[in-house]
Write a protein that holds these residues in place. Sequence first.
Motif, PDB file in Angstrom:
ATOM      1  N   ILE A 443      37.142  28.710  39.379  1.00  0.00           N
ATOM      2  CA  ILE A 443      35.795  28.369  38.398  1.00  0.00           C
ATOM      3  C   ILE A 443      35.806  27.563  37.226  1.00  0.00           C
ATOM      4  CG2 ILE A 443      34.206  29.832  37.352  1.00  0.00           C
ATOM      5  CD1 ILE A 443      34.817  32.391  38.861  1.00  0.00           C
ATOM      6  N   ARG A 444      36.944  27.485  36.355  1.00  0.00           N
ATOM      7  CA  ARG A 444      36.907  26.717  35.595  1.00  0.00           C
ATOM      8  C   ARG A 444      36.978  25.199  35.967  1.00  0.00           C
ATOM      9  NH1 ARG A 444      41.513  29.924  32.877  1.00  0.00           N
ATOM     10  NH2 ARG A 444      40.407  31.169  31.554  1.00  0.00           N
ATOM     11  N   ASN A 445      37.613  24.911  37.059  1.00  0.00           N
ATOM     12  CA  ASN A 445      37.748  23.513  37.506  1.00  0.00           C
ATOM     13  C   ASN A 445      36.306  23.146  38.013  1.00  0.00           C
ATOM     14  OD1 ASN A 445      40.717  23.184  37.009  1.00  0.00           O
ATOM     15  ND2 ASN A 445      41.068  24.072  39.134  1.00  0.00           N
ATOM     16  N   TYR A 446      35.676  24.168  38.595  1.00  0.00           N
ATOM     17  CA  TYR A 446      34.396  23.623  39.129  1.00  0.00           C
ATOM     18  C   TYR A 446      33.517  23.341  37.807  1.00  0.00           C
ATOM     19  CZ  TYR A 446      34.711  24.976  44.083  1.00  0.00           C
ATOM     20  OH  TYR A 446      35.054  25.064  45.471  1.00  0.00           O
ATOM     21  N   SER A 448      34.418  22.385  34.812  1.00  0.00           N
ATOM     22  CA  SER A 448      34.909  21.192  34.473  1.00  0.00           C
ATOM     23  C   SER A 448      34.359  19.828  35.217  1.00  0.00           C
ATOM     24  CB  SER A 448      36.252  21.150  34.309  1.00  0.00           C
ATOM     25  OG  SER A 448      36.709  19.796  33.726  1.00  0.00           O
ATOM     26  N   ARG A 449      34.348  19.837  36.449  1.00  0.00           N
ATOM     27  CA  ARG A 449      33.881  18.769  37.182  1.00  0.00           C
ATOM     28  C   ARG A 449      32.284  18.492  37.060  1.00  0.00           C
ATOM     29  NH1 ARG A 449      36.120  20.322  42.893  1.00  0.00           N
ATOM     30  NH2 ARG A 449      34.490  18.746  43.531  1.00  0.00           N
ATOM     31  N   ARG A 450      31.833  19.605  37.000  1.00  0.00           N
ATOM     32  CA  ARG A 450      30.225  19.863  36.634  1.00  0.00           C
ATOM     33  C   ARG A 450      29.797  19.135  35.420  1.00  0.00           C
ATOM     34  NH1 ARG A 450      26.203  21.749  34.407  1.00  0.00           N
ATOM     35  NH2 ARG A 450      24.017  22.239  35.476  1.00  0.00           N
ATOM     36  N   ASN A 451      30.488  19.362  34.300  1.00  0.00           N
ATOM     37  CA  ASN A 451      30.301  18.954  32.938  1.00  0.00           C
ATOM     38  C   ASN A 451      30.393  17.281  33.022  1.00  0.00           C
ATOM     39  OD1 ASN A 451      29.588  21.497  31.975  1.00  0.00           O
ATOM     40  ND2 ASN A 451      31.816  22.005  31.133  1.00  0.00           N
ATOM     41  N   SER A 452      31.691  16.819  33.709  1.00  0.00           N
ATOM     42  CA  SER A 452      31.944  15.899  33.399  1.00  0.00           C
ATOM     43  C   SER A 452      30.835  14.765  34.481  1.00  0.00           C
ATOM     44  CB  SER A 452      33.172  15.414  34.324  1.00  0.00           C
ATOM     45  OG  SER A 452      33.566  14.200  34.505  1.00  0.00           O
ATOM     46  N   LEU A 453      30.383  15.554  35.624  1.00  0.00           N
ATOM     47  CA  LEU A 453      29.495  14.847  36.531  1.00  0.00           C
ATOM     48  C   LEU A 453      28.175  14.568  35.623  1.00  0.00           C
ATOM     49  CD1 LEU A 453      28.627  13.472  39.135  1.00  0.00           C
ATOM     50  CD2 LEU A 453      28.203  15.569  39.906  1.00  0.00           C
ATOM     51  N   LYS A 454      27.620  15.962  34.913  1.00  0.00           N
ATOM     52  CA  LYS A 454      26.436  15.945  34.065  1.00  0.00           C
ATOM     53  C   LYS A 454      26.687  14.830  33.266  1.00  0.00           C
ATOM     54  CE  LYS A 454      23.428  19.125  31.968  1.00  0.00           C
ATOM     55  NZ  LYS A 454      22.039  18.579  32.743  1.00  0.00           N
ATOM     56  N   ILE A 493      30.124  27.625  42.053  1.00  0.00           N
ATOM     57  CA  ILE A 493      30.115  28.148  40.487  1.00  0.00           C
ATOM     58  C   ILE A 493      29.719  29.402  40.793  1.00  0.00           C
ATOM     59  CG2 ILE A 493      29.676  28.525  38.171  1.00  0.00           C
ATOM     60  CD1 ILE A 493      29.968  25.500  37.869  1.00  0.00           C
ATOM     61  N   GLU A 494      28.475  29.509  41.460  1.00  0.00           N
ATOM     62  CA  GLU A 494      27.696  30.806  41.703  1.00  0.00           C
ATOM     63  C   GLU A 494      28.492  31.673  42.807  1.00  0.00           C
ATOM     64  OE1 GLU A 494      24.405  33.303  41.140  1.00  0.00           O
ATOM     65  OE2 GLU A 494      25.152  31.764  39.996  1.00  0.00           O
ATOM     66  N   ARG A 558      27.155  38.914  35.192  1.00  0.00           N
ATOM     67  CA  ARG A 558      27.806  37.840  35.640  1.00  0.00           C
ATOM     68  C   ARG A 558      28.112  36.768  34.625  1.00  0.00           C
ATOM     69  NH1 ARG A 558      27.315  36.504  41.075  1.00  0.00           N
ATOM     70  NH2 ARG A 558      26.561  34.506  40.604  1.00  0.00           N
ATOM     71  N   GLU A 559      27.042  36.721  33.600  1.00  0.00           N
ATOM     72  CA  GLU A 559      26.792  35.667  32.475  1.00  0.00           C
ATOM     73  C   GLU A 559      27.941  35.968  31.729  1.00  0.00           C
ATOM     74  OE1 GLU A 559      24.215  37.614  33.868  1.00  0.00           O
ATOM     75  OE2 GLU A 559      22.980  36.081  34.588  1.00  0.00           O
ATOM     76  N   ALA A 560      28.329  37.331  31.452  1.00  0.00           N
ATOM     77  CA  ALA A 560      29.399  37.469  30.513  1.00  0.00           C
ATOM     78  C   ALA A 560      30.697  37.031  31.179  1.00  0.00           C
ATOM     79  CB  ALA A 560      29.404  39.102  29.877  1.00  0.00           C
ATOM     80  N   MET A 561      30.844  37.460  32.436  1.00  0.00           N
ATOM     81  CA  MET A 561      32.071  37.118  32.992  1.00  0.00           C
ATOM     82  C   MET A 561      32.372  35.620  33.204  1.00  0.00           C
ATOM     83  SD  MET A 561      32.744  39.334  36.610  1.00  0.00           S
ATOM     84  CE  MET A 561      33.309  41.115  36.603  1.00  0.00           C
ATOM     85  N   GLN A 562      31.283  34.821  33.267  1.00  0.00           N
ATOM     86  CA  GLN A 562      31.348  33.280  33.359  1.00  0.00           C
ATOM     87  C   GLN A 562      31.565  32.869  31.939  1.00  0.00           C
ATOM     88  OE1 GLN A 562      28.037  31.346  34.927  1.00  0.00           O
ATOM     89  NE2 GLN A 562      28.724  29.413  34.778  1.00  0.00           N
ATOM     90  N   LYS A 563      31.312  33.430  30.820  1.00  0.00           N
ATOM     91  CA  LYS A 563      31.345  32.977  29.575  1.00  0.00           C
ATOM     92  C   LYS A 563      32.645  33.332  29.184  1.00  0.00           C
ATOM     93  CE  LYS A 563      29.531  33.389  24.914  1.00  0.00           C
ATOM     94  NZ  LYS A 563      28.567  33.876  23.991  1.00  0.00           N
ATOM     95  N   ALA A 564      33.324  34.453  29.667  1.00  0.00           N
ATOM     96  CA  ALA A 564      34.740  35.037  29.267  1.00  0.00           C
ATOM     97  C   ALA A 564      35.518  33.798  29.754  1.00  0.00           C
ATOM     98  CB  ALA A 564      34.783  36.273  29.774  1.00  0.00           C
ATOM     99  N   ILE A 565      35.387  33.561  31.064  1.00  0.00           N
ATOM    100  CA  ILE A 565      36.127  32.597  32.100  1.00  0.00           C
ATOM    101  C   ILE A 565      36.316  31.130  31.327  1.00  0.00           C
ATOM    102  CG2 ILE A 565      36.368  31.533  34.171  1.00  0.00           C
ATOM    103  CD1 ILE A 565      35.542  33.930  35.255  1.00  0.00           C
ATOM    104  N   LEU A 566      35.062  30.515  30.987  1.00  0.00           N
ATOM    105  CA  LEU A 566      34.756  29.246  30.431  1.00  0.00           C
ATOM    106  C   LEU A 566      35.559  29.335  29.077  1.00  0.00           C
ATOM    107  CD1 LEU A 566      31.619  28.333  32.161  1.00  0.00           C
ATOM    108  CD2 LEU A 566      34.146  27.977  33.065  1.00  0.00           C
TER     109      LEU A 566
END
Length: 571
Positions: A443-446, A448-454, A493-494, A558-566
């Motif tokens: 999830i972190r890698n996805y 990171s790639r998303r942020n770079s592409l954006k 990511i979803e 899900r939002e809290a999980m994603q935030k904790a992971i990232l």
Amino acid sequence: MKSDLRIRNLAPMQWFFAAALCCALLLAPCASQSALAALARKADVSTADAYNPKPADNDIILPMPCGLSMVFKLVAVPAKGLLWDMPMRPGVDDSAHQDRAFYDRRYNTALSGAFTLEDLPAAWRKQAPQGQNYFYLVAKYEVSNLQWHAVMDNACPDTANPGADAARPATDMSWYDAVDFTRRYTTWLLQNAPDSLPRFAGDQRNVGFVRLPTETEWEYAARGGQTAGSQLLLQEDFFALPTGENKADYAVYRPEQGARAEGMANIGSRKPNPLGIYDTAGNAAEMVLDAFRFSMAGRLHGSAGGFVRKGGSFLSGDAEILPGRREEMPFFLTDGPAHARDLGLRPVISGINTPGGGRPQELTAEWNKAGEKLAPLAQDGQTARNPLDELDRLLAAAPDEASRKNLQDLRNTIKENNIMLERQKQLEAQSLLRTGVYMIETIRNYSSRRNSLKTQIESMEREKASAKGAALEKLKQILDTANRGLVMLDTSIEKSLTFYRSKVEESALLAPEVLAAADASLAKDFSGNDPFNENMHRNLELYRLHVDAVRKNKTVSREAMQKAILERRFQ
């Protein structure tokens, strides 16, 4: 006078060479004596060099004849009870040597130890790791020549002035000689130092004894024993090497690149493996108790041949010193018992599985519990009725002996199946937690790639404002591809978060002891202090936080999980 005249009449250059020759002849004896003295100092061997050249605080030292000692390390095997064990897959999956696959390929087996913590002398218990474990001991070094002669000869060797080879591994003995060494040494201990061996509580007859290791005992210790996690034991070909080090730091052998060993070195001349034992790779190969069998389809073949030789020697190459390498040695050749100049031994201390005292009652109690309480979950989350309970009711009401026998056979079959399922659950739990830990990284890698592409898309959008003609059309095509990639990463990511949450929920259903054992196993896998292992260990901590939250019926969005992971919040 003639000789004097000849010297005086020499030409200047001839005079120089003659003088140099005289000096060389005069100094040669001194130089030779100095070199010999240096070699003598290099060959000096102390008695300690022959049994414990690298002392450590956690050494377990047993006496030997002639005032010598043998040093052992405590090996702990995690298991939940006397009738349980740890799955093992000895061997090596060496794709570079497919012609040896039926020799070396990994096969399924299991390992445990004969001793409980209570069976060990009080001083040894301090070396035991936390958790429920069963134990055996393995020699810290290969048996040296001095130790061999102290046990096998009728007179003590010269321990005050040991020879140059006293600290080298004892070799060139047969398998039968090695077994006889363990017999003689155990006998000597029982007669001269009986309290140095483990004993079973309440049993006045049985005692620990010295013997050759089984192949599985040897390989578990060679791979690092209790210091190694399940992933290392089941998947890696060598024990973990610190950054910047290689096998030559741990093994006396002949690598394809670098310096080649020309002979055996003294015991303990290289670095120890993670368990603290030396020379399991290279120097002298080591014989084990087991007969050699081919490895076929994940199990050992039915034909028992010679005995197994492990670890490789100073004559071996890179592939031959791997812990999983399996070589066959004959028990006999045409001229008698087989032996080799590069083959020695490393004993273990173990005991019987069925001692007296309170052990028979413990074994019976464990058997009566094994497989009795395993029951699937019903669809509503409630525990289903145990089929063994139903069979017990039928057994109590059986109309005749034949019916009773058939029902009892059925009950035994279900019980055995339940035991197998319970063992499988532990492996599945480890796999489940490992999947969750790696999904965090995915999830972190996805992301990171998303942020770079954006960021790239935003940059191209700014460029588009000033682009014209063909350059603008090309930029639009690139932006279209990039935006579709952004959608794909958002979907990834979803989906990954959905999958991750499902693993968390599955883990929350595990029995507490199963979850704890799987967590402890993975913690060993990620126990290194390099960036990768430190990161994965933090991932494991986060995964356990999410699992514990679900087990306590806490709402984790899900939002809290994603935030904790990232954000890598691990508090």
